[in-house]
Design a protein around this motif. Structure first.
Motif, PDB file in Angstrom:
ATOM      1  N   ILE A 448       0.832  -1.203   0.000  1.00  0.00           N
ATOM      2  CA  ILE A 448       0.000   0.000   0.000  1.00  0.00           C
ATOM      3  C   ILE A 448       0.868   1.256   0.000  1.00  0.00           C
ATOM      4  CG2 ILE A 448      -1.703   1.310   1.341  1.00  0.00           C
ATOM      5  CD1 ILE A 448      -2.836  -1.397   2.291  1.00  0.00           C
ATOM      6  N   ALA A 449       1.989   1.204   0.713  1.00  0.00           N
ATOM      7  CA  ALA A 449       2.885   2.365   0.756  1.00  0.00           C
ATOM      8  C   ALA A 449       3.377   2.730  -0.639  1.00  0.00           C
ATOM      9  CB  ALA A 449       4.063   2.087   1.676  1.00  0.00           C
ATOM     10  N   ILE A 450       3.673   1.731  -1.468  1.00  0.00           N
ATOM     11  CA  ILE A 450       4.075   2.011  -2.847  1.00  0.00           C
ATOM     12  C   ILE A 450       2.875   2.490  -3.654  1.00  0.00           C
ATOM     13  CG2 ILE A 450       4.918   0.984  -4.997  1.00  0.00           C
ATOM     14  CD1 ILE A 450       7.128   1.375  -2.956  1.00  0.00           C
ATOM     15  N   ALA A 451       1.752   1.803  -3.524  1.00  0.00           N
ATOM     16  CA  ALA A 451       0.568   2.142  -4.317  1.00  0.00           C
ATOM     17  C   ALA A 451       0.104   3.574  -4.085  1.00  0.00           C
ATOM     18  CB  ALA A 451      -0.561   1.168  -4.005  1.00  0.00           C
ATOM     19  N   PHE A 467      10.113   2.252   1.030  1.00  0.00           N
ATOM     20  CA  PHE A 467       8.714   2.402   1.429  1.00  0.00           C
ATOM     21  C   PHE A 467       8.085   1.027   1.648  1.00  0.00           C
ATOM     22  CE2 PHE A 467       7.459   6.781  -0.518  1.00  0.00           C
ATOM     23  CZ  PHE A 467       8.680   7.320  -0.146  1.00  0.00           C
ATOM     24  N   ALA A 468       8.403   0.094   0.749  1.00  0.00           N
ATOM     25  CA  ALA A 468       7.802  -1.235   0.806  1.00  0.00           C
ATOM     26  C   ALA A 468       8.380  -2.090   1.919  1.00  0.00           C
ATOM     27  CB  ALA A 468       8.003  -1.948  -0.530  1.00  0.00           C
ATOM     28  N   ILE A 500      11.789  -0.659  -9.198  1.00  0.00           N
ATOM     29  CA  ILE A 500      11.757  -0.219  -7.801  1.00  0.00           C
ATOM     30  C   ILE A 500      12.613  -1.211  -7.025  1.00  0.00           C
ATOM     31  CG2 ILE A 500      10.323   0.303  -5.794  1.00  0.00           C
ATOM     32  CD1 ILE A 500       7.987   0.769  -7.689  1.00  0.00           C
ATOM     33  N   ALA A 501      13.819  -0.799  -6.720  1.00  0.00           N
ATOM     34  CA  ALA A 501      14.779  -1.695  -6.082  1.00  0.00           C
ATOM     35  C   ALA A 501      15.930  -0.861  -5.558  1.00  0.00           C
ATOM     36  CB  ALA A 501      15.297  -2.734  -7.089  1.00  0.00           C
ATOM     37  N   LYS A 502      16.739  -1.459  -4.724  1.00  0.00           N
ATOM     38  CA  LYS A 502      17.897  -0.753  -4.194  1.00  0.00           C
ATOM     39  C   LYS A 502      18.847  -0.328  -5.307  1.00  0.00           C
ATOM     40  CE  LYS A 502      17.587  -3.311   0.165  1.00  0.00           C
ATOM     41  NZ  LYS A 502      18.204  -4.316   1.052  1.00  0.00           N
ATOM     42  N   ILE A 513       5.329   1.463 -16.678  1.00  0.00           N
ATOM     43  CA  ILE A 513       4.618   0.449 -15.895  1.00  0.00           C
ATOM     44  C   ILE A 513       5.652  -0.329 -15.090  1.00  0.00           C
ATOM     45  CG2 ILE A 513       3.226  -1.649 -16.012  1.00  0.00           C
ATOM     46  CD1 ILE A 513       1.944  -0.555 -18.554  1.00  0.00           C
ATOM     47  N   VAL A 514       5.392  -0.471 -13.794  1.00  0.00           N
ATOM     48  CA  VAL A 514       6.270  -1.242 -12.911  1.00  0.00           C
ATOM     49  C   VAL A 514       5.423  -2.144 -12.027  1.00  0.00           C
ATOM     50  CG1 VAL A 514       8.157   0.430 -12.863  1.00  0.00           C
ATOM     51  CG2 VAL A 514       6.311   0.629 -11.212  1.00  0.00           C
ATOM     52  N   SER A 515       6.042  -3.174 -11.504  1.00  0.00           N
ATOM     53  CA  SER A 515       5.348  -4.027 -10.544  1.00  0.00           C
ATOM     54  C   SER A 515       5.551  -3.490  -9.133  1.00  0.00           C
ATOM     55  CB  SER A 515       5.850  -5.471 -10.633  1.00  0.00           C
ATOM     56  OG  SER A 515       7.202  -5.573 -10.230  1.00  0.00           O
ATOM     57  N   ASN A 516       4.621  -3.847  -8.264  1.00  0.00           N
ATOM     58  CA  ASN A 516       4.663  -3.502  -6.843  1.00  0.00           C
ATOM     59  C   ASN A 516       4.500  -4.820  -6.105  1.00  0.00           C
ATOM     60  OD1 ASN A 516       4.205  -2.634  -4.225  1.00  0.00           O
ATOM     61  ND2 ASN A 516       2.282  -1.581  -4.672  1.00  0.00           N
TER      62      ASN A 516
END
Length: 609
Positions: A448-451, A467-468, A500-502, A513-516
């Motif tokens: 949810i934090a990412i969304a 965040f995740a 979304i990664a280190k 478009i990215v995955s969460n």
């Protein structure tokens, strides 16, 4: 259950021949006077999914993961894999002859430096390494007191007697209604990028970029609609496209010949020589351009600039047609996944569902959706302890029944003509334990934090990644994979440069478009992952001093309420979950049957209602 999946094989990876195959490779090494050979999991294009004739690492070792490197010396061998595949590698290879090495402990280069004997010659195939990757190998070999040398023939190919032939999947045009931009306009943008970078030409070595640029699709590799080939885009003059003529359909030939000169792959070396002879300054993609390409151009007198292919960034930002197609594909896919979840909820508690049967049933539901072409990757269907293996691939030998009291994790995706999907759901079969619910809720809070994140333009995936993780970090927990990867438009389910990664250094832009997909895995017990795809979009924020971005969630399917601890959610988090479920219910109710519709209504009730 006797169902078989339409798109996925469940054959057991064999490591029974590992010792004999390693021995055969060592014999070939000895004949050529080399001390070792590097076997990456790669083809000539550095693709994630490679055609059967390029599955050298799997043939040699039995390891079927999508990333890994084997180094075979005369008296020892190692298989270096990242955190996704640590457990899988140990199960698939013959550890009597190959030692699995976690990347977190030792890189391939570090292993070479520690184990290559002084004076040793480490051989490699120059078509399977990028310049940057090879430079690391060369430094490691030198540090060990040895050297790295190219081979004219891949040594695995010399001993792989029954190696499959190269693929010849048909190449077809991609409809303009889905592509949203004609190839001529795309070529003009690429030429502008070449002029800006002061390059005379670009070698297109990434088949994804070739497919996107020319609005083509193919079927040369599993799970991704790729035509394998190369292109040369010149700042002046018509492009050159190198594809096997036997696989180019008349429709594709007509579309291409209006744009470019078309030749067979055998003509590529001569075209590279001509670039070199013209003293051209050529951009070669750092991620997919083979060392062999660079050396050919430079040997003929050209200058090679290794860096990002500009097409990669263009492709990552979806246009209006691609976004509309993705939304449509996700609605149909969500209906198929929801039908599956309803079926699973009825059948799994009775103890009659195996991991393979679950895959087959989900694929059957997807097959009923319009414009399905393939699954986007082998479905990860893991019950109980198998769910803790991040990239688990079920086989007939590992298949187990989904049992009450366990968690079941299913990560799957599909290739539709109008879009690519990727979704993970974790489901409790019977009453979950308090630990399961706690961990699931922490993963959900990270999701949810990412969304719901709002961030200024220029923000990278690395800046969002924590965040995740925060809800897990607060309990001393974490996960070993990235939070999200880019996704293509009827192309690769794993697309760069965005992630979304280190290690996510690319700035997120509207249209990407990215995955969460944060997760948690307790080895030997259970795995949890919640994955939706999200679209980066501009957001209006009252009083904002900088342009602000956020995410639209594209994926539509219920999240298991039985695993959520409502009291652990903040009011805004609970509101997000309820709003998401309301949207899922409203969108999918008209796309499913009556029984699924009734199940969906219950599955999407307010979390605190």
């Amino acid at each position: 259950m006797t169902e078989t999946a339409r798109f996925q094989s469940f054959d057991d990876p064999s490591h029974r021949e590992g010792a004999a195959r390693i021995a055969a490779l060592r014999a070939a090494m000895a004949q050529r006077g080399v001390t070792g050979f590097v076997v990456p999991r790669a083809d000539e294009h550095q693709s994630e999914y490679v055609p059967p004739h390029a599955e050298r690492l799997a043939w040699l070792t039995g390891f079927t993961g999508s990333a890994g490197t084997a180094i075979v010396l005369a008296d020892r061998a190692a298989l270096v894999v990242d955190g996704r595949y640590t457990l899988q590698a140990a199960e698939q290879v013959d550890t009597g002859v190959i030692t699995p090495v976690p990347l977190a402990e030792t890189s391939a280069e570090a292993w070479i430096e520690q184990n290559l004997p002084a004076g040793g010659v480490l051989a490699y195939d120059p078509w399977l390494h990028t310049p940057d990757g090879l430079a690391r190998i060369e430094r490691a070999a030198a540090a060990a007191g040895g050297c790295a040398e190219p081979t004219s023939l891949n040594l695995v190919d010399l001993v792989w007697i029954d190696r499959p032939p190269a693929p010849r999947g048909p190449v077809v045009p991609y409809p303009a209604a889905f592509a949203g931009e004609d190839a001529q306009a795309k070529l003009a943008r690429v030429r502008e990028a070449l002029a800006k970078g002061r390059h005379d030409a670009l070698v297109v070595s990434d088949p994804h970029n070739l497919a996107w640029l020319f609005n083509l699709r193919g079927s040369d590799v599993p799970h991704t609609p790729l035509p394998l080939g190369y292109a040369l885009i010149r700042r002046e003059g018509r492009p050159l496209l190198f594809l096997d003529a036997a696989k180019v359909t008349p429709e594709a030939a007509a579309a291409v010949e209006a744009l470019a000169e078309r030749s067979g792959p055998e003509d590529l070396p001569g075209a590279l020589d001509a670039l070199g002879a013209a003293k051209a300054r050529v951009r070669l993609d750092a991620a997919t351009g083979a060392v062999a390409l660079r050396r050919r151009i430079e040997a003929a007198g050209g200058r090679v600039d290794v860096g990002p292919d500009p097409i990669t960034a263009m492709k990552a930002v979806k246009n209006a047609a691609e976004i509309a197609g993705s939304r449509s594909a996700h609605a149909r896919d969500g209906a198929a996944v929801t039908r599956f979840l309803a079926w699973l909820g009825r059948e799994a508690p009775q103890g009659g569902v195996s991991e393979i049967a679950a895959v087959a049933r989900l694929e059957a539901f997807r097959a009923e959706a319009n414009d399905l072409r393939e699954v986007a990757f082998p479905t990860i269907s893991g019950s109980g302890p198998n769910g803790a293996i991040v990239h688990y691939r079920v086989t007939r030998g590992t298949d187990r029944t989904v049992r009450p009291g366990e968690l079941f994790l299913i990560d799957s995706g599909a290739q539709y003509l109008d879009g690519t999907t990727d979704i993970t759901r974790t489901v409790a079969v019977g009453p979950p334990t308090d630990e399961m619910r706690d961990r699931f809720t922490r993963v959900l809070r990270g999701h949810i934090a990412i969304a719901t994140a709002l961030f200024p333009r220029g923000t990278t995936g690395a800046q969002l990644d924590s965040f995740a993780r925060r809800p897990l970090w607060e309990a001393g927990l974490d996960f070993d994979h990235g939070t999200g990867h880019g996704v293509g438009a009827f192309l690769s389910v794993h697309e760069g440069p965005q992630r979304i990664a280190k290690t996510g250094t690319a700035a997120l832009q509207p249209g990407m478009i990215v995955s969460n997909e944060p997760g948690y895995y307790r080895a030997g017990a259970f795995g949890i992952r919640i994955e939706n795809l999200v679209l980066v979009e501009a957001r209006e924020v009252a009083g904002a001093e900088r342009p602000t971005l956020g995410f639209e969630t594209l994926t539509l399917a219920p999240i298991d309420r039985a695993l959520v601890v409502p009291g652990m959610l903040t009011d805004p988090e609970a509101a997000w979950l309820d709003a998401y479920h309301a949207r899922v219910r409203e969108t999918l109710s008209r796309l499913v049957d009556d029984a699924t519709r009734a199940w969906l209504a219950e599955a999407t009730r307010p979390i605190r209602g």
